[in-house]
Design a protein around this motif. Structure first.
Motif, PDB file in Angstrom:
ATOM      1  N   ASP A  23       0.805  -1.278   0.073  1.00 39.10           N
ATOM      2  CA  ASP A  23      -0.134  -0.006  -0.103  1.00 39.10           C
ATOM      3  C   ASP A  23       1.035   1.232  -0.048  1.00 39.10           C
ATOM      4  O   ASP A  23       1.835   1.272   0.689  1.00 39.10           O
ATOM      5  CB  ASP A  23      -0.744   0.028   1.289  1.00 39.10           C
ATOM      6  CG  ASP A  23      -1.949  -0.999   1.501  1.00 39.10           C
ATOM      7  OD1 ASP A  23      -1.800  -1.816   0.450  1.00 39.10           O
ATOM      8  OD2 ASP A  23      -2.409  -1.146   2.472  1.00 39.10           O
ATOM      9  N   ILE A  24       0.353   2.139  -0.918  1.00 35.80           N
ATOM     10  CA  ILE A  24       1.263   3.424  -0.833  1.00 35.80           C
ATOM     11  C   ILE A  24       0.325   4.583  -0.948  1.00 35.80           C
ATOM     12  O   ILE A  24      -0.814   4.644  -1.913  1.00 35.80           O
ATOM     13  CB  ILE A  24       2.575   3.535  -1.904  1.00 35.80           C
ATOM     14  CG1 ILE A  24       3.384   4.540  -1.685  1.00 35.80           C
ATOM     15  CG2 ILE A  24       1.886   3.347  -3.246  1.00 35.80           C
ATOM     16  CD1 ILE A  24       4.583   4.492  -2.686  1.00 35.80           C
ATOM     17  N   ALA A  74       4.220   4.756   2.431  1.00 35.46           N
ATOM     18  CA  ALA A  74       4.209   3.477   2.212  1.00 35.46           C
ATOM     19  C   ALA A  74       3.876   2.279   3.297  1.00 35.46           C
ATOM     20  O   ALA A  74       4.824   2.618   4.525  1.00 35.46           O
ATOM     21  CB  ALA A  74       5.518   2.627   1.391  1.00 35.46           C
ATOM     22  N   ASP A  75       3.236   1.648   3.370  1.00 37.71           N
ATOM     23  CA  ASP A  75       2.912   0.499   4.496  1.00 37.71           C
ATOM     24  C   ASP A  75       2.897   1.119   5.871  1.00 37.71           C
ATOM     25  O   ASP A  75       3.394   0.709   6.756  1.00 37.71           O
ATOM     26  CB  ASP A  75       4.164  -0.672   4.450  1.00 37.71           C
ATOM     27  CG  ASP A  75       4.060  -1.299   3.056  1.00 37.71           C
ATOM     28  OD1 ASP A  75       2.930  -1.790   2.698  1.00 37.71           O
ATOM     29  OD2 ASP A  75       5.035  -1.748   2.656  1.00 37.71           O
ATOM     30  N   HIS A 101       0.751   1.853   9.140  1.00 30.73           N
ATOM     31  CA  HIS A 101      -0.430   1.325   9.697  1.00 30.73           C
ATOM     32  C   HIS A 101      -0.988   1.954  10.905  1.00 30.73           C
ATOM     33  O   HIS A 101      -1.772   1.663  11.394  1.00 30.73           O
ATOM     34  CB  HIS A 101      -0.150  -0.257   9.932  1.00 30.73           C
ATOM     35  CG  HIS A 101       0.236  -1.085   8.674  1.00 30.73           C
ATOM     36  ND1 HIS A 101      -0.528  -1.427   7.922  1.00 30.73           N
ATOM     37  CD2 HIS A 101       1.474  -1.407   8.298  1.00 30.73           C
ATOM     38  CE1 HIS A 101      -0.082  -1.994   6.922  1.00 30.73           C
ATOM     39  NE2 HIS A 101       1.252  -2.325   7.147  1.00 30.73           N
ATOM     40  N   TYR A 135      -4.013   6.739  -3.579  1.00 30.66           N
ATOM     41  CA  TYR A 135      -3.763   5.451  -2.999  1.00 30.66           C
ATOM     42  C   TYR A 135      -3.434   4.204  -3.895  1.00 30.66           C
ATOM     43  O   TYR A 135      -4.383   4.092  -4.771  1.00 30.66           O
ATOM     44  CB  TYR A 135      -5.097   5.307  -2.015  1.00 30.66           C
ATOM     45  CG  TYR A 135      -4.944   3.566  -1.171  1.00 30.66           C
ATOM     46  CD1 TYR A 135      -4.002   3.376  -0.385  1.00 30.66           C
ATOM     47  CD2 TYR A 135      -5.647   2.715  -1.867  1.00 30.66           C
ATOM     48  CE1 TYR A 135      -4.068   2.214   0.207  1.00 30.66           C
ATOM     49  CE2 TYR A 135      -5.757   1.466  -1.307  1.00 30.66           C
ATOM     50  CZ  TYR A 135      -4.826   1.101  -0.288  1.00 30.66           C
ATOM     51  OH  TYR A 135      -4.499  -0.192   0.031  1.00 30.66           O
ATOM     52  N   TYR A 190      -2.512   0.029  -4.502  1.00 31.09           N
ATOM     53  CA  TYR A 190      -2.210  -1.236  -3.978  1.00 31.09           C
ATOM     54  C   TYR A 190      -1.863  -1.867  -5.145  1.00 31.09           C
ATOM     55  O   TYR A 190      -2.622  -2.281  -6.144  1.00 31.09           O
ATOM     56  CB  TYR A 190      -3.445  -1.910  -3.243  1.00 31.09           C
ATOM     57  CG  TYR A 190      -3.038  -3.343  -2.819  1.00 31.09           C
ATOM     58  CD1 TYR A 190      -2.250  -3.563  -1.710  1.00 31.09           C
ATOM     59  CD2 TYR A 190      -3.575  -4.216  -3.419  1.00 31.09           C
ATOM     60  CE1 TYR A 190      -1.957  -4.765  -1.474  1.00 31.09           C
ATOM     61  CE2 TYR A 190      -3.476  -5.688  -3.087  1.00 31.09           C
ATOM     62  CZ  TYR A 190      -2.558  -6.142  -2.118  1.00 31.09           C
ATOM     63  OH  TYR A 190      -2.499  -7.215  -1.691  1.00 31.09           O
ATOM     64  N   SER A 249      -2.617 -11.020   2.580  1.00 30.97           N
ATOM     65  CA  SER A 249      -2.488  -9.733   3.064  1.00 30.97           C
ATOM     66  C   SER A 249      -2.472  -9.974   4.418  1.00 30.97           C
ATOM     67  O   SER A 249      -3.309 -10.675   5.165  1.00 30.97           O
ATOM     68  CB  SER A 249      -3.716  -8.872   2.958  1.00 30.97           C
ATOM     69  OG  SER A 249      -3.568  -8.316   1.422  1.00 30.97           O
ATOM     70  N   ARG A 253      -4.048  -5.022   7.692  1.00 29.74           N
ATOM     71  CA  ARG A 253      -4.238  -4.206   6.191  1.00 29.74           C
ATOM     72  C   ARG A 253      -5.810  -3.989   6.030  1.00 29.74           C
ATOM     73  O   ARG A 253      -6.551  -4.967   5.898  1.00 29.74           O
ATOM     74  CB  ARG A 253      -3.543  -4.978   5.039  1.00 29.74           C
ATOM     75  CG  ARG A 253      -3.699  -4.380   3.827  1.00 29.74           C
ATOM     76  CD  ARG A 253      -3.222  -4.904   2.415  1.00 29.74           C
ATOM     77  NE  ARG A 253      -3.228  -4.318   1.509  1.00 29.74           N
ATOM     78  CZ  ARG A 253      -4.594  -4.328   0.749  1.00 29.74           C
ATOM     79  NH1 ARG A 253      -5.464  -5.169   1.158  1.00 29.74           N
ATOM     80  NH2 ARG A 253      -4.753  -3.648  -0.446  1.00 29.74           N
TER      81      ARG A 253
END
Length: 83
Positions: free
Chosen positions: A1-2, A16-17, A19, A41, A43, A54, A58
């Motif tokens: 994910d970015i 990026a990434d 959480h 966004y 993916y 995943s 996520r």
């Protein structure tokens, strides 16, 4: 994910990434023409066919909260934002 943030069509900050809630401050120089900020966004942006499962944390989305526009001593813009 970015998350890619584009400022006036140019790639700016990237997350990026991430959480956790993350504060991001973007300082922009004043402009008579204003600025355009776009969020993208992505993916699996490289379209990999076989991705590993995943992780449970996520969500497959982003949350943007508490956006502020602060004028630091200059004149506020006279033009309304683009809808």
């Amino acid at each position: 994910d970015i998350l890619l943030i584009y400022i006036d069509g140019e790639v700016g900050p990237q997350l990026a990434d991430v959480h956790e809630w993350t504060e991001l401050i973007i300082d922009l120089e004043p402009s008579d023409d204003g600025h355009r900020i776009d969020f993208s966004y992505q993916y699996n942006r490289f379209r990999v066919q076989d991705l590993p499962p995943s992780p449970a944390r996520r969500e497959g989305r982003i949350w943007i909260d508490n956006v502020e526009i602060v004028y630091d001593g200059g004149q506020p813009p006279t033009r309304p934002p683009v809808q």
